[in-house]
Design a protein around this motif. Structure first.
Motif, mmCIF file in Angstrom:
data_model
loop_
_atom_site.group_PDB
_atom_site.id
_atom_site.type_symbol
_atom_site.label_atom_id
_atom_site.label_comp_id
_atom_site.label_asym_id
_atom_site.label_seq_id
_atom_site.Cartn_x
_atom_site.Cartn_y
_atom_site.Cartn_z
ATOM 1 N N ARG A 66 -50.693 70.067 6.106
ATOM 2 C CA ARG A 66 -49.231 70.129 6.154
ATOM 3 C C ARG A 66 -48.673 69.806 7.527
ATOM 4 O O ARG A 66 -47.461 69.793 7.721
ATOM 5 C CB ARG A 66 -48.759 71.524 5.745
ATOM 6 N N GLY A 67 -49.533 69.608 8.503
ATOM 7 C CA GLY A 67 -49.061 69.331 9.850
ATOM 8 C C GLY A 67 -48.409 70.524 10.507
ATOM 9 O O GLY A 67 -47.487 70.370 11.321
ATOM 10 N N GLN A 68 -48.906 71.748 10.197
ATOM 11 C CA GLN A 68 -48.342 72.964 10.796
ATOM 12 C C GLN A 68 -49.047 73.227 12.124
ATOM 13 O O GLN A 68 -50.027 73.964 12.203
ATOM 14 C CB GLN A 68 -48.500 74.139 9.825
ATOM 15 N N TRP A 69 -48.502 72.627 13.173
ATOM 16 C CA TRP A 69 -49.140 72.668 14.484
ATOM 17 C C TRP A 69 -49.190 74.066 15.081
ATOM 18 O O TRP A 69 -49.981 74.330 15.989
ATOM 19 C CB TRP A 69 -48.404 71.721 15.433
ATOM 20 N N LEU A 99 -46.518 69.642 21.681
ATOM 21 C CA LEU A 99 -46.716 68.206 21.849
ATOM 22 C C LEU A 99 -46.948 67.532 20.493
ATOM 23 O O LEU A 99 -46.392 66.466 20.213
ATOM 24 C CB LEU A 99 -47.912 67.958 22.777
ATOM 25 N N GLY A 100 -47.767 68.169 19.658
ATOM 26 C CA GLY A 100 -48.019 67.616 18.336
ATOM 27 C C GLY A 100 -46.763 67.563 17.488
ATOM 28 O O GLY A 100 -46.496 66.566 16.810
ATOM 29 N N GLU A 101 -45.968 68.656 17.526
ATOM 30 C CA GLU A 101 -44.718 68.692 16.771
ATOM 31 C C GLU A 101 -43.757 67.601 17.245
ATOM 32 O O GLU A 101 -43.037 66.991 16.450
ATOM 33 C CB GLU A 101 -44.051 70.058 16.928
ATOM 34 N N THR A 102 -43.749 67.358 18.569
ATOM 35 C CA THR A 102 -42.794 66.412 19.153
ATOM 36 C C THR A 102 -43.202 64.965 18.912
ATOM 37 O O THR A 102 -42.376 64.129 18.518
ATOM 38 C CB THR A 102 -42.665 66.667 20.669
ATOM 39 N N LEU A 103 -44.474 64.660 19.148
ATOM 40 C CA LEU A 103 -44.931 63.273 19.070
ATOM 41 C C LEU A 103 -45.294 62.843 17.658
ATOM 42 O O LEU A 103 -45.248 61.646 17.347
ATOM 43 C CB LEU A 103 -46.146 63.081 19.988
ATOM 44 N N TRP A 158 -43.835 63.356 11.803
ATOM 45 C CA TRP A 158 -44.069 62.891 10.439
ATOM 46 C C TRP A 158 -45.255 63.577 9.768
ATOM 47 O O TRP A 158 -45.408 63.525 8.548
ATOM 48 C CB TRP A 158 -44.295 61.375 10.436
ATOM 49 N N THR A 159 -46.108 64.232 10.577
ATOM 50 C CA THR A 159 -47.272 64.898 9.986
ATOM 51 C C THR A 159 -46.893 66.200 9.288
ATOM 52 O O THR A 159 -47.659 66.705 8.475
ATOM 53 C CB THR A 159 -48.334 65.204 11.054
ATOM 54 N N ARG A 160 -45.732 66.746 9.620
ATOM 55 C CA ARG A 160 -45.341 68.038 9.048
ATOM 56 C C ARG A 160 -44.708 67.843 7.674
ATOM 57 O O ARG A 160 -43.639 67.234 7.556
ATOM 58 C CB ARG A 160 -44.372 68.769 9.971
ATOM 59 N N THR A 161 -45.377 68.365 6.668
ATOM 60 C CA THR A 161 -44.852 68.322 5.313
ATOM 61 C C THR A 161 -44.501 69.713 4.791
ATOM 62 O O THR A 161 -43.961 69.841 3.698
ATOM 63 C CB THR A 161 -45.877 67.670 4.360
#
Length: 588
Positions: free
Chosen positions: A350-353, A448-452, A455-458
């Protein structure tokens, strides 16, 4: 007059390492909870989780005259209500604090103050246990380091945040104390560890795997070392076997003493505790006979199989775990979507960083303790207790809760050891590992992951649900005449806390028919919705526009289209609402 020394001749004054660590600990504690969060809890009962809201409802009912043994929530699934599996031992301190404050502030404000500062006070207890225990085990400096790390361990601090009145903070404090007692060894420490194990089971069965692993550790220690380890094993068995039934009796209605409950301390788990006591006493009796480690291993294995086989024969229903009897709809559209039940793989998918602040520190702490397990009993105990937490945490995020409480203990001992390590390579590796054991270090890559990579967060934005849970959002519902509300499952506890209404559903596994009614009604056709309101005696229908129900049919759910204003129904009369919620009165 004597000559005064020049500034250059004065001895240099520097902050000692101990003072620096204390300053860091105080700073960490001071910044652990935002004042604004405290204010929102005190004045608006804005708690972090639905479980916290339900806990306050339960405590408030107790204070308003509901019996100590009466664990029925009568406004949940009326008219019969739902029997809670929660512990009165968690309710009692909170209720006592509210009683103490009520003459000074009134009950409304007292509830808010207790909810805000109760968890902070509990963190103080956790901190004392951690610092003193780590200091006694690894040295004074290690204890201070552990205290600093605790204020930076997100998996710990979230369990002691303002309004976090559920049992997880108390549970991880008890397991930490049990771990420290197991590390110390000896008969007295074993007795204390057993009593703490019983307390953990009484508070909630999330600690059961740690209790089982602790018992296995003591059994293995006796098998290897014989009489030198016998006192700790027998002490643990006595503490667990004698304390568990006492705590069971203190918090359980005598009318329910014979009822099997797989999700709470009840006959199945009392049988295991009694079996453990019998096993330890048998080991004491066989100690002189079983002189060789292999013989002791065989004896323990045989006795253990008898206990487990007895449990399986008498209580086979509990072998399937606490979540039994769920329909496919309830499992797929509620249970597997509860954040506590989310796996690490799902977090990644889900891209939950934010998972980076929880998982890496537990992995590193587990590996560090495992690598050092041969260096001492303390490391072996830490490793044995961390592994089940890590495995459970990878499968369900709630498995991280208790195990995270052990991370500062390991970090304190490891960092203290690293500071004194002689080799350059060892120091370099130790420095990297030590930094990795501080979870706030992982905030940077998470952000950084959330910012860059947005689109990975679903995963759904949690704010979509939170906006419908506030006292302000529920104000228009609260002023309506009392009735039963059919609403999304996650809203149930907040409706109970902020209004006088009853609810159809809330996120608790003992209410499968009610959860199914909410899911099927709000996620299905108009006929499904009407059937759900009729079967549950609902007076009002409430929806949260920012968090619609899952569609259970090929078309968009009727309740969702109703919320958007795309359709209407003659049997649903809209009620005025200035907030985010949509409210209808159910008419004949």
């Amino acid at each position: 007059m004597p000559d005064r020394a020049s500034p250059a001749e004065l001895p240099a004054r520097r902050i000692t390492p101990a003072v620096l660590l204390w300053l860091l600990a105080v700073f960490g504690f001071a910044t652990m909870i935002a004042p604004a969060d405290i204010g929102m809890v005190v004045h608006h009962l804005r708690v972090p989780d639905p479980d916290d809201a339900m806990r306050l409802v339960e405590v408030r009912d107790l204070l308003n005259g509901q019996g100590w043994f009466d664990l029925v929530q009568y406004r949940f699934g009326p008219p019969a209500g739902i029997v809670s599996h929660w512990s009165r031992l968690v309710d009692a301190p909170l209720a006592g604090l509210i009683l103490l404050l009520t003459p000074l502030t009134g009950q409304g404000m007292a509830v808010g103050l207790a909810a805000a500062f109760g968890p902070i006070a509990l963190f103080g207890l956790y901190a004392v246990v951690l610092m003193r225990g780590t200091g006694a085990t690894f040295g004074h400096r290690a204890g201070l380091i552990a205290l600093v790390v605790a204020t930076q361990t997100v998996g710990v601090t979230v369990q002691f945040s303002a309004g976090r009145v559920d049992h997880h903070g108390l549970q991880l404090t008890i397991i930490l104390a049990m771990a420290l007692a197991l590390m110390r060894g000896g008969g007295r420490a074993g007795l204390v560890a057993g009593m703490l194990a019983a307390a953990s089971m009484a508070v909630g069965l999330e600690g059961l795997p740690y209790v089982a692993v602790g018992a296995l550790f003591l059994c293995g220690d006796w098998c290897l070392r014989g009489r030198a380890a016998l006192a700790a094993l027998v002490g643990f068995g006595l503490g667990l076997g004698l304390t568990a039934p006492i705590l069971f009796g203190v918090q359980t209605d005598p009318a329910r003493w014979g009822i099997t409950a797989c999700d709470a301390l009840s006959p199945p788990w009392l049988m295991l505790a009694a079996g453990g006591l019998a096993l330890t006493l048998a080991c004491a009796g066989l100690d002189r006979v079983l002189a060789h480690p292999a013989a002791r291993f065989a004896g323990v294995a045989g006795l253990g199989l008898v206990v487990v086989a007895g449990f399986a024969a008498l209580f086979p229903v509990c072998l399937a775990g606490p979540f039994t009897g769920m329909t496919a709809v309830v499992r797929d559209h509620w249970l597997l979507k509860v954040n506590e039940m989310t796996s690490a793989a799902t977090f990644i998918a889900r891209g939950q960083w934010e998972g980076l602040v929880f998982y890496p520190v537990l992995i590193l702490a587990t590996l560090a303790a495992t690598c050092l397990a041969r260096r001492g009993r303390e490391w072996a105990v830490a490793a044995m207790l961390l592994w089940p937490g890590l495995v459970m945490g990878l499968m369900e995020v709630r498995g991280l809760y208790v195990a995270s409480g052990l991370v500062p203990l390991v970090a304190g001992g490891f960092i203290d050891r690293a500071l004194g390590s002689p080799g350059f390579r060892w120091k370099k590796l130790s420095a990297v590992t030590a930094a990795g054991l501080v979870s706030t270090v992982w905030i940077a890559p998470a952000v950084l992951g959330e910012t860059l990579l947005p689109w990975t967060r679903t995963a759904k934005d949690p704010e979509g649900a939170r906006v419908c849970l506030t006292d302000t959002a529920l104000r228009d519902l609260a002023i309506l005449p009392r009735g039963t509300v059919l609403a999304p499952v996650f809203m149930g506890p907040s409706i109970l806390l902020n209004t006088a209404h009853s609810i159809v559903a809330a996120p608790y596994h003992r209410a499968v028919p009610q959860i199914a009614a909410s899911l099927e009604g709000l996620g299905g056709t108009e006929a499904d919705l009407r059937r759900a309101t009729a079967s549950q005696g609902a007076t009002y229908l409430v929806t949260c526009p920012t968090r619609p129900a899952d569609d259970l049919q090929a078309e968009t759910a009727f309740a969702t289209r109703l919320t958007r204003g795309e359709t209407s129904a003659a049997w649903l009369r809209p009620e005025p609402s200035q907030g985010p919620l949509k409210i209808w009165r159910v008419t004949p």
